[in-house]
Design a protein around this motif. Sequence first.
Motif, PDB file in Angstrom:
ATOM      1  N   GLU A  45     -33.867 -38.230  39.072  1.00  0.00           N
ATOM      2  CA  GLU A  45     -33.022 -37.387  39.444  1.00  0.00           C
ATOM      3  C   GLU A  45     -31.408 -37.614  38.521  1.00  0.00           C
ATOM      4  O   GLU A  45     -31.277 -39.518  39.016  1.00  0.00           O
TER       5      GLU A  45
ATOM      6  N   SER B  29     -28.069 -29.177  36.902  1.00  0.00           N
ATOM      7  CA  SER B  29     -28.722 -28.153  36.228  1.00  0.00           C
ATOM      8  C   SER B  29     -28.229 -27.609  35.323  1.00  0.00           C
ATOM      9  O   SER B  29     -26.678 -26.512  35.284  1.00  0.00           O
TER      10      SER B  29
ATOM     11  N   GLU C 223     -37.104 -23.744  38.280  1.00  0.00           N
ATOM     12  CA  GLU C 223     -36.405 -22.303  37.065  1.00  0.00           C
ATOM     13  C   GLU C 223     -36.238 -22.424  35.852  1.00  0.00           C
ATOM     14  O   GLU C 223     -35.903 -22.117  35.043  1.00  0.00           O
TER      15      GLU C 223
ATOM     16  N   ASN D 204     -32.255 -19.725  52.252  1.00  0.00           N
ATOM     17  CA  ASN D 204     -32.915 -18.417  52.164  1.00  0.00           C
ATOM     18  C   ASN D 204     -34.255 -19.041  51.528  1.00  0.00           C
ATOM     19  O   ASN D 204     -34.863 -19.248  50.578  1.00  0.00           O
TER      20      ASN D 204
ATOM     21  N   VAL E 201     -33.721 -38.479  32.722  1.00  0.00           N
ATOM     22  CA  VAL E 201     -34.084 -38.367  31.522  1.00  0.00           C
ATOM     23  C   VAL E 201     -32.960 -37.911  30.196  1.00  0.00           C
ATOM     24  O   VAL E 201     -33.009 -36.693  30.102  1.00  0.00           O
TER      25      VAL E 201
ATOM     26  N   LEU F  34     -36.471 -19.679  45.222  1.00  0.00           N
ATOM     27  CA  LEU F  34     -37.180 -20.293  45.519  1.00  0.00           C
ATOM     28  C   LEU F  34     -38.491 -20.786  45.563  1.00  0.00           C
ATOM     29  O   LEU F  34     -39.163 -21.347  45.745  1.00  0.00           O
TER      30      LEU F  34
ATOM     31  N   ASP G 184     -31.313 -29.587  30.534  1.00  0.00           N
ATOM     32  CA  ASP G 184     -31.974 -30.503  29.739  1.00  0.00           C
ATOM     33  C   ASP G 184     -33.675 -30.083  29.403  1.00  0.00           C
ATOM     34  O   ASP G 184     -33.543 -30.860  28.455  1.00  0.00           O
TER      35      ASP G 184
HETATM   36  C1  LIG Z   1     -25.404 -20.674  45.085  1.00  0.00           C
HETATM   37  C2  LIG Z   1     -26.506 -20.112  45.005  1.00  0.00           C
HETATM   38  C3  LIG Z   1     -28.141 -20.325  46.312  1.00  0.00           C
HETATM   39  C4  LIG Z   1     -28.945 -19.933  46.305  1.00  0.00           C
HETATM   40  N1  LIG Z   1     -29.404 -19.067  47.643  1.00  0.00           N
HETATM   41  C5  LIG Z   1     -31.291 -19.057  46.920  1.00  0.00           C
HETATM   42  C6  LIG Z   1     -31.687 -18.824  48.552  1.00  0.00           C
HETATM   43  O1  LIG Z   1     -30.907 -18.472  49.458  1.00  0.00           O
HETATM   44  N2  LIG Z   1     -32.551 -18.492  48.607  1.00  0.00           N
HETATM   45  C7  LIG Z   1     -33.583 -18.491  47.385  1.00  0.00           C
HETATM   46  O2  LIG Z   1     -34.683 -18.704  46.573  1.00  0.00           O
HETATM   47  N3  LIG Z   1     -32.845 -18.674  46.173  1.00  0.00           N
HETATM   48  C8  LIG Z   1     -31.806 -19.502  46.039  1.00  0.00           C
HETATM   49  N4  LIG Z   1     -30.994 -19.486  44.479  1.00  0.00           N
HETATM   50  C9  LIG Z   1     -31.449 -19.931  43.786  1.00  0.00           C
HETATM   51  C10 LIG Z   1     -32.259 -21.521  44.094  1.00  0.00           C
HETATM   52  O3  LIG Z   1     -31.579 -22.575  44.399  1.00  0.00           O
HETATM   53  C11 LIG Z   1     -32.827 -21.953  42.701  1.00  0.00           C
HETATM   54  O4  LIG Z   1     -33.844 -20.960  42.135  1.00  0.00           O
HETATM   55  C12 LIG Z   1     -33.959 -23.274  42.805  1.00  0.00           C
HETATM   56  O5  LIG Z   1     -33.073 -23.992  43.648  1.00  0.00           O
HETATM   57  C13 LIG Z   1     -34.364 -23.104  41.652  1.00  0.00           C
HETATM   58  O6  LIG Z   1     -35.393 -25.195  41.865  1.00  0.00           O
HETATM   59  P1  LIG Z   1     -35.441 -26.212  39.820  1.00  0.00           P
HETATM   60  O7  LIG Z   1     -36.456 -26.753  40.806  1.00  0.00           O
HETATM   61  O8  LIG Z   1     -36.014 -24.937  39.527  1.00  0.00           O
HETATM   62  O9  LIG Z   1     -34.045 -26.639  40.015  1.00  0.00           O
HETATM   63  P2  LIG Z   1     -32.985 -26.569  40.317  1.00  0.00           P
HETATM   64  O10 LIG Z   1     -32.737 -26.691  42.040  1.00  0.00           O
HETATM   65  O11 LIG Z   1     -31.584 -26.380  39.092  1.00  0.00           O
HETATM   66  O12 LIG Z   1     -32.691 -28.175  40.132  1.00  0.00           O
HETATM   67  C14 LIG Z   1     -33.400 -29.557  39.116  1.00  0.00           C
HETATM   68  C15 LIG Z   1     -33.224 -30.671  39.566  1.00  0.00           C
HETATM   69  O13 LIG Z   1     -33.183 -31.640  38.439  1.00  0.00           O
HETATM   70  C16 LIG Z   1     -32.399 -32.741  37.727  1.00  0.00           C
HETATM   71  N5  LIG Z   1     -32.339 -32.790  36.341  1.00  0.00           N
HETATM   72  C17 LIG Z   1     -31.830 -31.367  36.047  1.00  0.00           C
HETATM   73  N6  LIG Z   1     -31.694 -32.479  34.683  1.00  0.00           N
HETATM   74  C18 LIG Z   1     -31.824 -33.257  34.715  1.00  0.00           C
HETATM   75  C19 LIG Z   1     -32.694 -34.673  33.512  1.00  0.00           C
HETATM   76  N7  LIG Z   1     -32.250 -34.911  32.154  1.00  0.00           N
HETATM   77  N8  LIG Z   1     -33.082 -36.157  34.354  1.00  0.00           N
HETATM   78  C20 LIG Z   1     -33.024 -35.945  35.253  1.00  0.00           C
HETATM   79  N9  LIG Z   1     -32.599 -34.787  36.249  1.00  0.00           N
HETATM   80  C21 LIG Z   1     -32.375 -33.785  35.478  1.00  0.00           C
HETATM   81  C22 LIG Z   1     -31.300 -31.574  38.339  1.00  0.00           C
HETATM   82  O14 LIG Z   1     -30.002 -31.964  38.859  1.00  0.00           O
HETATM   83  C23 LIG Z   1     -31.382 -30.639  39.263  1.00  0.00           C
HETATM   84  O15 LIG Z   1     -31.353 -31.343  40.548  1.00  0.00           O
HETATM   85  C24 LIG Z   1     -29.709 -20.109  44.796  1.00  0.00           C
HETATM   86  C25 LIG Z   1     -29.100 -20.345  44.189  1.00  0.00           C
HETATM   87  C26 LIG Z   1     -27.736 -20.949  43.838  1.00  0.00           C
HETATM   88  C27 LIG Z   1     -26.775 -21.073  43.032  1.00  0.00           C
END
Ligand SMILES: Cc1cc2nc3c(=O)[nH]c(=O)nc-3n(C[C@H](O)[C@H](O)[C@H](O)COP(=O)(O)OP(=O)(O)OC[C@H]3O[C@@H](n4cnc5c(N)ncnc54)[C@H](O)[C@@H]3O)c2cc1C
Length: 413
Positions: free
Chosen positions: A34, A177, A384, A52, A134, A397, A180
């Motif tokens: 991370e 996010s 995502e 949520n 990464v 989520l 990358d």
């Molecule tokens: C304000 C807000 C409120 C939301 N509320 C909701 C909700 O209530 N319910 C819902 O269903 N969805 C909600 N969402 C959407 C949801 O948060 C996202 O769809 C979800 O977090 C996506 O998950 P993910 O693991 O794919 O990506 P992310 O949560 O974006 O996680 C990606 C991770 O990868 C890490 N990363 C990136 N590049 C690198 C790299 N090169 N090396 C190492 N680590 C890296 C980042 O730091 C991050 O921690 C919300 C979004 C926002 C912005």
Amino acid sequence: MENTFDIAVAGAGPAGLMAAIAAAGKGEKVLLLEKMEKPARKLRITGKGRCNITNIKPEDEFLSNVFPDSRFFRSSFRNFSNTDLVRFLNVAGLDTVEERGGRVFPASQKSRDVAEVLVREAEKRATVICNAKVSRLYTEQSRVKGLCYEHRGKQIDVPVRALIVATGGLSYPLTGSTGDGYEFARHAEHGIVPLRPSLTGLELEDYEAVCLSLKNVELSLAVDGGIVQREFGEMEFTGYGIDGPSVLKISRNAVDAIRANKKVAVLINFKPALDRQQLMNRIDREILSIPTGSFTDLLKKLLPSAFVLPFARKIMMQANRKLTTFNSSDRERLVNGLFATKYSVSGFRPFSEAIVTAGGVCLQEINPKTMCSTLIENLFFAGEVLDLDANTGGYNLQIAFSTGYMAGQNAAI
Ligand SMILES: Cc1cc2nc3c(=O)[nH]c(=O)nc-3n(C[C@H](O)[C@H](O)[C@H](O)COP(=O)(O)OP(=O)(O)OC[C@H]3O[C@@H](n4cnc5c(N)ncnc54)[C@H](O)[C@@H]3O)c2cc1C
């Protein structure tokens, strides 16, 4: 190269944490990297701090909220569904509650608790390293051989048997996010469907700024003069235009239409529960109750006070006009305004304010039954970063958790 791991996961958001949990659960030695100082920064701010987690709607209804291709998501959802997720969290010690519309939240109403349960479960099974970005993948003959990450000023190479990219999209970049994963996908010659902010506010033209929340209104999206979507519920007027639940729902179509240079407008029906005759009768009754009043007095009975003057100007009626001069064409104009106040949409709020990213790693090049690339045999994608997004209501989520689980399970031998 230092250390050896079976599987590396890039990104410890919900998708990466779940991928690490699933892969390690199959006995693999998993490294979860991370780049931020702690995992799941975005998860900690979800749902206005309440998170949520998912939506408990049945499969078909759930999938109707997923875009652009809900069929792609069906296998992941069946493999680790909304009810599986809730059960997993409950067993891990997080109590949950179901609210209106099937939305599931932690019973504590704290998103931090969801993040902490997941991090704890991941740390029990996998090696989790924070401040570890990464920076590149090593590929050879259609295989990932290893990766390089930056940690405390050092570049560290790690050989891996499989890599899961779960780096998220572009929205709220301060949470880490920053897109990358798209670069890693491009490096592996994957196509990226154009990236657009989604679930985002809309900027209005000929709009007088007012800060106001409205309930029970109907919002219609018009593209090139035709209504393409209608939503009923809550919305807000803001400094730049409109935001809130109904607006987020239409934003995906609105953003795409604006990007395609189409003429985009919204029409707001402030009295969707009434038909034309009922609204006319209501106006007549209100006028009778204040016969010597002004148009402002009448509007105060029909709309929130903060919106009375902007509305009067919008429909071009003098606010201080006496109701004694109110004629049938004025009444027509008022009814038309209450049923369909129209604003042209001039733009949309950027990634920094958008809840999700639409677009991403092209689904045609990912096996929906494994989340594995069809181009690189040991490269997986989850969350995502994929060209998958959804409405508000817990769907996004669940996409992250289900695709993460699928990738983790299948990256494991
Ligand atoms: C304000 C807000 C409120 C939301 N509320 C909701 C909700 O209530 N319910 C819902 O269903 N969805 C909600 N969402 C959407 C949801 O948060 C996202 O769809 C979800 O977090 C996506 O998950 P993910 O693991 O794919 O990506 P992310 O949560 O974006 O996680 C990606 C991770 O990868 C890490 N990363 C990136 N590049 C690198 C790299 N090169 N090396 C190492 N680590 C890296 C980042 O730091 C991050 O921690 C919300 C979004 C926002 C912005």
